[in-house]
Design a protein around this motif. Structure first.
Motif, PDB file in Angstrom:
ATOM      1  N   PHE A 250      36.253  36.492 -10.247  1.00 28.50           N
ATOM      2  CA  PHE A 250      36.005  37.846  -9.728  1.00 28.50           C
ATOM      3  C   PHE A 250      35.134  37.821  -8.464  1.00 28.50           C
ATOM      4  O   PHE A 250      35.281  38.686  -7.597  1.00 28.50           O
ATOM      5  N   HIS A 253      37.646  37.165  -5.916  1.00 27.48           N
ATOM      6  CA  HIS A 253      38.471  38.368  -5.765  1.00 27.48           C
ATOM      7  C   HIS A 253      37.735  39.409  -4.916  1.00 27.48           C
ATOM      8  O   HIS A 253      38.280  39.972  -3.966  1.00 27.48           O
ATOM      9  N   MET A 257      38.684  41.060  -1.335  1.00 24.88           N
ATOM     10  CA  MET A 257      39.043  42.488  -1.277  1.00 24.88           C
ATOM     11  C   MET A 257      38.073  43.313  -0.416  1.00 24.88           C
ATOM     12  O   MET A 257      38.395  44.425  -0.041  1.00 24.88           O
ATOM     13  N   TYR A 284      33.919  44.753 -12.827  1.00 29.32           N
ATOM     14  CA  TYR A 284      35.079  44.027 -13.351  1.00 29.32           C
ATOM     15  C   TYR A 284      35.038  43.966 -14.880  1.00 29.32           C
ATOM     16  O   TYR A 284      33.966  43.946 -15.479  1.00 29.32           O
ATOM     17  N   PRO A 384      43.845  34.032  -1.922  1.00 30.94           N
ATOM     18  CA  PRO A 384      44.175  34.883  -3.063  1.00 30.94           C
ATOM     19  C   PRO A 384      45.687  34.989  -3.244  1.00 30.94           C
ATOM     20  O   PRO A 384      46.421  34.929  -2.266  1.00 30.94           O
ATOM     21  N   THR A 387      46.618  40.082  -6.128  1.00 29.97           N
ATOM     22  CA  THR A 387      45.239  40.453  -6.475  1.00 29.97           C
ATOM     23  C   THR A 387      45.145  41.529  -7.562  1.00 29.97           C
ATOM     24  O   THR A 387      44.060  41.843  -8.034  1.00 29.97           O
ATOM     25  N   LEU A 389      44.874  43.245 -11.008  1.00 27.23           N
ATOM     26  CA  LEU A 389      44.354  42.699 -12.268  1.00 27.23           C
ATOM     27  C   LEU A 389      45.359  42.919 -13.397  1.00 27.23           C
ATOM     28  O   LEU A 389      46.010  43.955 -13.462  1.00 27.23           O
ATOM     29  N   PRO A 398      43.055  38.327 -12.236  1.00 24.83           N
ATOM     30  CA  PRO A 398      44.099  38.710 -11.285  1.00 24.83           C
ATOM     31  C   PRO A 398      45.439  38.114 -11.718  1.00 24.83           C
ATOM     32  O   PRO A 398      45.474  37.023 -12.307  1.00 24.83           O
ATOM     33  N   ILE A 402      44.116  32.372  -7.821  1.00 26.16           N
ATOM     34  CA  ILE A 402      43.346  32.242  -6.586  1.00 26.16           C
ATOM     35  C   ILE A 402      43.156  30.753  -6.325  1.00 26.16           C
ATOM     36  O   ILE A 402      42.741  30.011  -7.227  1.00 26.16           O
TER      37      ILE A 402
END
Ligand code: HEM
Length: 423
Positions: A250, A253, A257, A284, A384, A387, A389, A398, A402
């Motif tokens: 995360f 991620h 993002m 998350y 990534p 992406t 989830l 995800p 990644i």
């Protein structure tokens, strides 16, 4: 005048919960206009609570206990049948002190150093590797070395597989659940053997190691833990450290993002880094809920709760409750820059006081490892995939893998950069 407990009208709500494990409780609370409702989950009437106010009653040890609360499939995989999670009162307090003591600030720093060394060794080579699996390997080696648990190069992949199965396979599907059960048996036998070796003087771990502390710990009755119990408690440290890999995914991620956050982190804003890590833990999903059982009949908010009733506290929903968090669906680390946290506001790892309640004793370990990997990932190339989830997966991740690789020409963060002396 007591109100009737609101109900999810379904005969059995387990499938509805499994279809959306992180959002089931909060969406029902919204639909029913309540902080608590009753549903049949895993064939038992269960009160589902959401929000900081409900968390305060859930953690009231005069009203809720943990013994016999967790369903057997959870105890048989994720946390063990004889562990601190199942204890109450003095038995819990004394066992819990062992965890709080061994996870002190110096020990956290030492684990960060071990992890950083393993990361450097694992990332060399320049090929792109899947981050989740790579961190399993890095964290398994680091945590065993740090905890004083002997682990040969040959044995490492097998033990890593067992540790990962306990949190990654426990609740995904029926076949994986049985893999997790088998893994628990194998891992507990392995560590019971290690504990026996320490107690018989055949192996001497460092005196300040987790292994030494668990082997010599005395419970509230003054007795050492039987080796299978000590093994399960040792696993209660090894397993969750490897599970921090979920949060590390995360971190990657969030970096991918939120480029504005990434720029601010790259500028070396340390206060913002801590806020970033906290926001990842809030934003998350990880554990959807925790479970307890009512110790007696009582009334709360005009609702009657019966003795023996199982209760679930919604962790994900409490971390997204608009009564506590402004625009809760927005990823915004700045919300943590000037905020004092109440004991039930941010609960990804449980709430209340860590020494006297079941709150996770590994929060400092978790945030320290997440900070470390924020630094490392900022200096790596993160690639990534999809992406989005997968909200049905437990733990959620995800949909796409990644990948990570060393960035050409960029030195990875060394221990000196992390304020820890030479590597
Ligand atoms: C990977 C991130 C982690 C998450 C999301 C997490 C989450 C949790 C949650 C939700 C609980 C239950 C709280 C409750 O029942 O009220 C818990 C308990 C516990 N956690 Fe963690 N944890 C994490 C990392 C760690 C680490 C790194 C350690 C140890 C090194 C650890 C050791 C424990 C133990 C021993 C308990 C049982 C405490 C008790 O029953 O008194 N956890 N954790």
């Amino acid at each position: 005048m007591l109100a009737t407990m609101p109900r999810d009208g379904r005969l059995e709500s387990t499938l509805a919960m499994l279809a959306d494990p992180y959002r089931y409780i909060s969406s029902q609370c919204r639909r029913l206009g309540t902080e608590a409702f009753e549903a049949r989950i895993m064939l038992q009437p269960t009160i589902c609570f959401s929000g900081a106010q409900a968390a305060a009653v859930f953690y009231d040890t005069d009203r809720f206990r943990r013994a016999t609360a967790a369903p057997e499939p959870v105890r048989a995989t994720l946390f063990g049948k004889v562990t601190v999670q199942n204890l109450d009162a003095d038995a819990h307090r004394v066992r819990k002190a062992m965890f709080v003591d061994v996870l002190n600030a110096a020990a956290v720093q030492s684990l960060v150093q071990h992890t950083s060394r393993e990361w450097h060794a694992a990332l060399s080579g320049g090929t792109a590797q899947p981050l989740y699996e790579l961190t399993h390997c890095v964290l398994t080696r680091a945590v065993c070395r740090w905890a004083g648990v002997p682990l040969s190069r040959e044995e490492a992949p097998r033990r890593q597989g067992q540790l990962v199965a306990l949190f990654d396979d426990a609740a995904r599907n029926v076949a994986s659940h049985f893999r997790a059960r088998t893994a628990r048996g194998q891992a507990e036998r392995w560590l019971a053997g290690v504990i026996d070796n320490v107690r018989a003087g055949r192996y001497t771990p460092p005196a300040d190691s987790v292994l030494a502390a668990v082997a010599r710990h005395r419970d509230a009755d003054g007795q050492a833990m039987p080796s299978h119990v000590a093994a399960a408690e040792l696993l209660n440290v090894l397993r969750p450290v490897v599970a921090v890999s979920v949060y590390i995914v995360f971190v990657a991620h969030a970096l991918a993002m939120h480029p504005a956050c990434t720029r601010r982190l790259a500028d070396g804003d340390r206060r913002f880094k801590l806020a970033f890590v906290q926001e990842i833990r809030r934003h998350y999903p990880f554990f959807p809920a925790v479970v307890a059982r009512a110790t007696r009949d009582f009334e709360w908010n005009g609702l009657r709760i019966e003795r023996g009733r199982r209760a679930l506290l919604d962790l994900y929903g409490t971390n997204h409750d608009p009564r506590t968090w402004d625009m809760p669906e927005r990823f915004d680390p700045a919300r943590f820059l000037d905020r004092a946290l109440g004991p039930f506001d941010l609960v990804p790892q449980g709430g209340a006081d860590v020494r006297t309640h079941h709150r996770c004793p590994g929060e400092d370990v978790t945030t320290a490892l997440m900070s470390l990997f924020t630094d490392h990932l900022l200096r790596s190339e993160v690639i990534p995939g999809d992406t989005e989830l997968d909200w049905r997966r437990l733990p959620a991740l995800p949909r796409g893998r990644i990948l990570v690789k060393a960035r050409a020409g960029i030195r990875q963060a060394g221990l000196a950069d992390l304020g820890m002396g030479a590597a």
